[in-house]
Design a protein around this motif. Structure first.
Motif, PDB file in Angstrom:
ATOM      1  N   LEU A  77      -7.525   2.833  -5.544  1.00  0.00           N
ATOM      2  CA  LEU A  77      -6.518   2.630  -6.595  1.00  0.00           C
ATOM      3  C   LEU A  77      -6.601   1.192  -7.119  1.00  0.00           C
ATOM      4  N   CYS A  78      -6.698   0.247  -6.184  1.00  0.00           N
ATOM      5  CA  CYS A  78      -6.830  -1.156  -6.591  1.00  0.00           C
ATOM      6  C   CYS A  78      -8.084  -1.336  -7.451  1.00  0.00           C
ATOM      7  N   ALA A  79      -9.175  -0.712  -7.017  1.00  0.00           N
ATOM      8  CA  ALA A  79     -10.434  -0.836  -7.760  1.00  0.00           C
ATOM      9  C   ALA A  79     -10.268  -0.319  -9.186  1.00  0.00           C
ATOM     10  N   ALA A 109       0.854  -1.184   0.000  1.00  0.00           N
ATOM     11  CA  ALA A 109       0.000   0.000   0.000  1.00  0.00           C
ATOM     12  C   ALA A 109       0.893   1.238   0.000  1.00  0.00           C
ATOM     13  N   ASP A 110       0.437   2.253  -0.718  1.00  0.00           N
ATOM     14  CA  ASP A 110       1.236   3.458  -0.837  1.00  0.00           C
ATOM     15  C   ASP A 110       1.168   4.259   0.452  1.00  0.00           C
ATOM     16  N   ASP A 126       1.984   7.255   1.084  1.00  0.00           N
ATOM     17  CA  ASP A 126       1.592   8.655   0.972  1.00  0.00           C
ATOM     18  C   ASP A 126       0.098   8.827   0.717  1.00  0.00           C
ATOM     19  N   LEU A 127      -0.591   7.714   0.465  1.00  0.00           N
ATOM     20  CA  LEU A 127      -2.030   7.795   0.237  1.00  0.00           C
ATOM     21  C   LEU A 127      -2.752   7.299   1.484  1.00  0.00           C
ATOM     22  N   THR A 128      -4.046   7.608   1.557  1.00  0.00           N
ATOM     23  CA  THR A 128      -4.822   7.114   2.695  1.00  0.00           C
ATOM     24  C   THR A 128      -5.249   5.682   2.411  1.00  0.00           C
ATOM     25  N   ARG A 163      -3.222   8.746   6.374  1.00  0.00           N
ATOM     26  CA  ARG A 163      -2.193   8.222   5.491  1.00  0.00           C
ATOM     27  C   ARG A 163      -1.634   6.906   6.016  1.00  0.00           C
ATOM     28  N   GLU A 180      -7.878   5.708  -0.268  1.00  0.00           N
ATOM     29  CA  GLU A 180      -7.320   5.983  -1.603  1.00  0.00           C
ATOM     30  C   GLU A 180      -6.607   4.755  -2.161  1.00  0.00           C
TER      31      GLU A 180
END
Lengths: 334, 318
Positions: A102-104, A90-91, A93-95, A134, A98
């Motif tokens: 992103l995966c979706a 998981a990134d 810097d993203l929540t 985050r 989010e």
């Protein structure tokens, strides 16, 4: 249903033309079961999973997931599987939310459906309160749960988990097992997982394959494998200084008896049932049992029996080793 | 009930999602943006302002030369006269200074095309920022691979092209953004716009940056993806950055370089981007030259992008 969801025949992967990571592996996973690959680091577990999830192409042999060939129909395979990788992908810097969205997007799930599912999945893995935080603020356990949620966004029919509890402490590990069991129940998926924790394989898997040096050494249910060692060990001492080996041997289920300086070491099937029978038999003859212990064989013994040595730690490669270190550091840091 | 068929993994959506991810990451790290802008800014401020080449030819340089009176026999004059003529020294000095400063402006015009060196090199800094930004953002794929993100994305049905294009697009967008900052700063510091400059020219500038950005980032992404050691791309970048800049028209006109260096500078894509941006901002627009620049940049972008994307593609589908 007893349909074969994953089927591998002679699956082989060779790196750099000489390093055989996976060596003609055959196995099949039935619908609805949790199938575990158990083996030390560098045994070929992750390589096998990477082939099944179409990230690596096999050098030889073939495999299918839900009937789709992993090479020829790779894209069909990708649509129906979910992946929870060994690393925390998981990134940061993203929540959390989010990350799931992103995966979706990568699966092309319609936005509205995706939003609904993301909320539902976050609820399921108990991250709702943290969804807009985050990921860098998450703990190791939370990250692992987020990975689980991401892996489920496309409602996969088969979920692949690579070392799902690597780097987690004992409590978090147990909690993660609960999540995995709950998710499986909720969505009725087939699970394929790798682990080098024996107790994890024991706690979660319906069937396991022990793999070492790229080869499957033995396959079976954990209990079956344990039974294959010849059952439980019962140790008994009696008050009287007489040899009672023959009496004990006459008891049902007893397979082997040894007198070790007055302590009797008994191999027996279903030890918890057999032990009272032994006490009963001895008492009938007028002997008094002073001490009794019952040991069930663990997978560790199974493992030792089949691989001939204890779990060892060798690095799969520089890269894998470093990746693992990063994962561990993130797990601790969070 | 859900079935696999309801999903439509598409290039555009995947590309969008992955690019937005990168941009979000980028904007959450303003220090990095600042650092990359800082370097050309320092160059611009120190080198651009200190190398005041135009001042070499100004009259001030002749101020302390004292010239005495010159007496000329009258028969040298046109038409000849019978007396001698004395021209006062200060007058000669004044006329020389006037001439010299005219020559200076002309030399600057002929060499750099503009009257001040700062404008000339400030535009060169646009090329510099495009080069560094695109090269370094290729590095992000190394991290994606190392952290397992790349493998996870590869296990989804997103078209492989979306993964590569998102990196290229991201690098190029960053380069455009940073170039905008550089140009704005250069303008504040005294960049002289040409008379042919209009806001429409900005579109041309972005187009030129886009072409170079796509070309450079495609190659660097492929290279970063395939190199086994993460330090390698960094080393290569720092090795080639300076030579690429000096063997181009970033700081100095190609025509004044030694032949061997001219040969390099003439194939160096930085020269063409720099020239295109100069044509569009500080020079009176020369259409044929601009067309040449764009033609070269397009070919460069097409060839390198094809090369880089094929290499990355083969790596991702191995």
């Amino acid at each position: 249903m007893n349909e074969e969801v994953i089927k591998a025949e002679g699956l082989t992967k060779v790196f750099n033309k000489s390093l055989v990571a996976v060596d003609h592996v055959n196995f099949s996973v039935k619908d609805g079961e949790i199938f575990g690959f158990l083996g030390p680091n560098g045994a070929g577990k992750t390589t096998t999973i990477n082939m099944l999830i179409t990230v690596l192409k096999p050098a030889e042999g073939k495999a299918s997931v839900l009937g789709y060939d992993i090479v020829k129909q790779a894209n069909e395979v990708r649509k129906v599987i979910g992946v929870v990788p060994q690393e925390y992908t998981a990134d940061e810097d993203l929540t959390g939310y989010e990350n799931i969205m992103l995966c979706a997007d990568l699966y092309g799930i319609p936005r509205e459906t995706a939003k609904k599912r993301a909320i539902e999945l976050l609820e399921l893995v108990e991250l709702t309160d943290f969804k807009d935080k985050r990921v860098e603020t998450y703990s190791g356990g939370m990250r692992r749960r987020l990975e689980l949620a991401c892996g489920l966004i496309n409602r996969p029919k088969v979920l692949f988990l690579d070392e799902p509890t690597l780097g987690l402490d004992v409590q978090t590990r147990a909690a993660t097992w609960d999540y995995i069991k709950r998710l499986k129940k909720e969505y009725g998926m087939t699970l394929f997982m790798t682990t080098h924790y024996l107790e994890e394989a024991d706690a979660l898997c319906d069937r396991i394959a022990i793999i070492d040096h790229g080869k499957i050494i033995v396959t079976g249910a954990p209990s079956e494998l344990k039974d294959s060692l010849g059952g439980d060990i019962i140790t008994i001492s009696i008050k009287e200084n007489v040899d009672v080996v023959d009496i004990i041997r006459s008891v049902e289920h007893v397979k082997e008896v040894k007198n070790e300086n007055g302590a009797y070491r008994i191999k027996a099937e279903a030890g918890e049932v057999t032990a009272p029978l032994i006490i009963e038999a001895l008492r009938k003859k007028g002997y008094t049992v002073t001490k009794l212990s019952l040991t069930e064989p663990t997978l560790n013994e199974v493992y030792l029996e089949y691989t001939g040595r204890a779990m060892r730690d060798i690095e799969e490669s520089r890269e894998a080793f470093r990746a693992q270190r990063i994962t561990l550091r993130r797990a601790r840091g969070g | 009930m859900s079935s696999a068929n309801e999903y439509k993994p598409s290039l555009i959506r995947g590309l969008w999602a992955l690019t937005v991810r990168e941009l979000k990451k980028w904007l959450k790290d303003p220090v990095m943006v600042l650092m990359l802008v800082l370097q050309p800014l320092i160059w611009m401020g120190l080198l651009g302002k200190s190398m005041n080449i135009g001042a070499l030819f100004t009259s001030g340089n002749l101020g302390n030369i004292s010239i005495g009176n010159i007496t000329i026999p009258g028969n040298y004059l046109i038409p000849p006269v019978n007396t001698t003529v004395t021209i006062p020294g200060p007058l000669i000095s004044q006329m020389l200074q006037q001439m010299f400063s005219d020559i200076g402006t002309r030399v600057m015009q002929n060499t750099f095309g503009v009257a001040d060196y700062f404008s000339y090199m400030a535009v060169g800094m646009v090329s510099m920022i495009v080069m560094t930004t695109t090269m370094f953002s290729g590095m992000s794929i190394v991290w994606d691979r190392r952290l397992g993100f790349l493998d996870k994305v590869l296990s989804t049905p997103v078209p492989r092209g979306a993964i590569i294009f998102s990196k290229v697009l991201n690098a190029t967008l960053r380069a455009m953004f940073q170039a905008t900052i550089i140009l704005a700063l250069a303008y504040i510091l005294g960049l002289q716009l040409s008379s042919t400059f209009t806001l429409l020219n900005l579109l041309g500038i972005y187009a030129a940056i886009f072409l170079l950005g796509v070309g450079l980032s495609s190659v660097f992404i492929a290279f970063s993806l395939r190199s086994t050691r993460m330090e390698r791309p960094m080393q290569i970048i720092s090795l080639i950055m300076m030579p690429l800049m000096f063997a181009s028209n970033t700081f100095f006109p190609i025509s004044l370089m030694p032949d061997w260096m001219q040969a390099i500078a003439r194939v160096n894509p930085l020269s063409y981007l720099t020239d295109a941006v100069r044509q569009l901002i500080i020079l009176p627009l020369d259409a044929p030259a601009l067309i040449t620049d764009f033609a070269y940049l397009s070919i460069f972008a097409a060839v390198l992008a094809a090369f880089g994307i094929v290499l990355s593609w083969r790596y991702l589908t191995k």
